[in-house]
Design a protein around this motif. Structure first.
Motif, PDB file in Angstrom:
ATOM      1  N   ALA A 189       0.830  -1.201   0.000  1.00 38.92           N
ATOM      2  CA  ALA A 189       0.000   0.000   0.000  1.00 38.92           C
ATOM      3  C   ALA A 189       0.861   1.246   0.000  1.00 38.92           C
ATOM      4  O   ALA A 189       1.951   1.270   0.578  1.00 38.92           O
ATOM      5  N   HIS A 190       0.369   2.264  -0.674  1.00 37.59           N
ATOM      6  CA  HIS A 190       0.996   3.582  -0.709  1.00 37.59           C
ATOM      7  C   HIS A 190      -0.040   4.551  -0.161  1.00 37.59           C
ATOM      8  O   HIS A 190      -1.204   4.507  -0.558  1.00 37.59           O
ATOM      9  N   SER A 191       0.396   5.433   0.731  1.00 33.14           N
ATOM     10  CA  SER A 191      -0.544   6.340   1.374  1.00 33.14           C
ATOM     11  C   SER A 191       0.027   7.751   1.422  1.00 33.14           C
ATOM     12  O   SER A 191       1.224   7.935   1.638  1.00 33.14           O
ATOM     13  N   LEU A 192      -0.853   8.718   1.224  1.00 29.20           N
ATOM     14  CA  LEU A 192      -0.459  10.125   1.263  1.00 29.20           C
ATOM     15  C   LEU A 192      -1.592  10.922   1.892  1.00 29.20           C
ATOM     16  O   LEU A 192      -2.752  10.787   1.497  1.00 29.20           O
ATOM     17  N   SER A 193      -1.248  11.740   2.878  1.00 25.67           N
ATOM     18  CA  SER A 193      -2.230  12.645   3.489  1.00 25.67           C
ATOM     19  C   SER A 193      -1.947  14.043   2.993  1.00 25.67           C
ATOM     20  O   SER A 193      -0.837  14.538   3.142  1.00 25.67           O
ATOM     21  N   GLU A 194      -2.939  14.661   2.405  1.00 24.78           N
ATOM     22  CA  GLU A 194      -2.807  16.020   1.907  1.00 24.78           C
ATOM     23  C   GLU A 194      -3.570  16.952   2.838  1.00 24.78           C
ATOM     24  O   GLU A 194      -4.792  17.012   2.793  1.00 24.78           O
ATOM     25  N   ALA A 195      -2.849  17.644   3.682  1.00 24.51           N
ATOM     26  CA  ALA A 195      -3.478  18.514   4.669  1.00 24.51           C
ATOM     27  C   ALA A 195      -4.171  19.712   4.024  1.00 24.51           C
ATOM     28  O   ALA A 195      -5.174  20.201   4.525  1.00 24.51           O
ATOM     29  N   ASP A 196      -3.642  20.181   2.901  1.00 20.82           N
ATOM     30  CA  ASP A 196      -4.208  21.366   2.268  1.00 20.82           C
ATOM     31  C   ASP A 196      -5.398  21.053   1.376  1.00 20.82           C
ATOM     32  O   ASP A 196      -6.054  21.947   0.878  1.00 20.82           O
ATOM     33  N   ASP A 197      -5.691  19.793   1.177  1.00 14.15           N
ATOM     34  CA  ASP A 197      -6.778  19.403   0.285  1.00 14.15           C
ATOM     35  C   ASP A 197      -7.993  18.990   1.113  1.00 14.15           C
ATOM     36  O   ASP A 197      -7.866  18.313   2.124  1.00 14.15           O
ATOM     37  N   SER A 198      -9.171  19.390   0.702  1.00 15.87           N
ATOM     38  CA  SER A 198     -10.370  19.086   1.476  1.00 15.87           C
ATOM     39  C   SER A 198     -11.264  18.051   0.791  1.00 15.87           C
ATOM     40  O   SER A 198     -12.450  18.002   1.044  1.00 15.87           O
ATOM     41  N   HIS A 199     -10.684  17.228  -0.082  1.00 20.73           N
ATOM     42  CA  HIS A 199     -11.489  16.202  -0.737  1.00 20.73           C
ATOM     43  C   HIS A 199     -11.732  15.022   0.196  1.00 20.73           C
ATOM     44  O   HIS A 199     -11.070  14.857   1.215  1.00 20.73           O
ATOM     45  N   ALA A 200     -12.693  14.214  -0.163  1.00 22.53           N
ATOM     46  CA  ALA A 200     -12.995  13.010   0.608  1.00 22.53           C
ATOM     47  C   ALA A 200     -11.813  12.046   0.504  1.00 22.53           C
ATOM     48  O   ALA A 200     -11.029  12.125  -0.439  1.00 22.53           O
TER      49      ALA A 200
END
Length: 125
Positions: free
Chosen positions: A31-42
């Protein structure tokens, strides 16, 4: 079925997760995971099941299982997170319960790895 708002489809999104995210692995999945704090998508999820996994019947079976496993977990994921699951060639041999357990472990591993990555500081020069 995973709603459209929760699906990764564009190649550039997959590439962004691969380049900037964290990678974790289990016996049958990666698995590859990325959290985008500046993005407000689901929270969005994508799946990669290559021909190395098997013929079309086997690949589709693995994809159906992974979609079924991820659907209830979407509510637990953070807003702005991107998660890509890559099935390894031996994924067709795994029982549904094993895949379900592995996905849960991968989500937790990725979450911890992202938190640790955020805490690192660069050495002073």
């Amino acid at each position: 079925m995973i709603p459209d708002a929760h699906r990764l489809r564009r190649g550039e999104d997959f590439r962004r997760v691969f380049r900037a995210g964290v990678r974790v692995r289990s016996d049958h999945l990666m698995a590859h995971s990325l959290s985008e704090a500046d993005d407000s998508h689901a929270p969005r999820v994508g799946f990669i099941v290559s021909k190395a996994v098997g013929n079309a019947v086997k690949r589709n079976k693995v994809k159906r299982r992974l979609r079924e496993i991820m659907h209830p977990r979407l509510a637990e994921m953070e807003t702005g997170s991107l998660f890509v699951i890559r099935a390894l060639p031996n994924a067709t041999e795994a029982a549904f319960a094993d895949l379900e357990t592995e996905v849960g472990v991968l989500i937790e591993k990725a979450r911890k790895k992202q938190q640790n990555r955020g805490r690192r500081t660069r050495p002073q020069t």
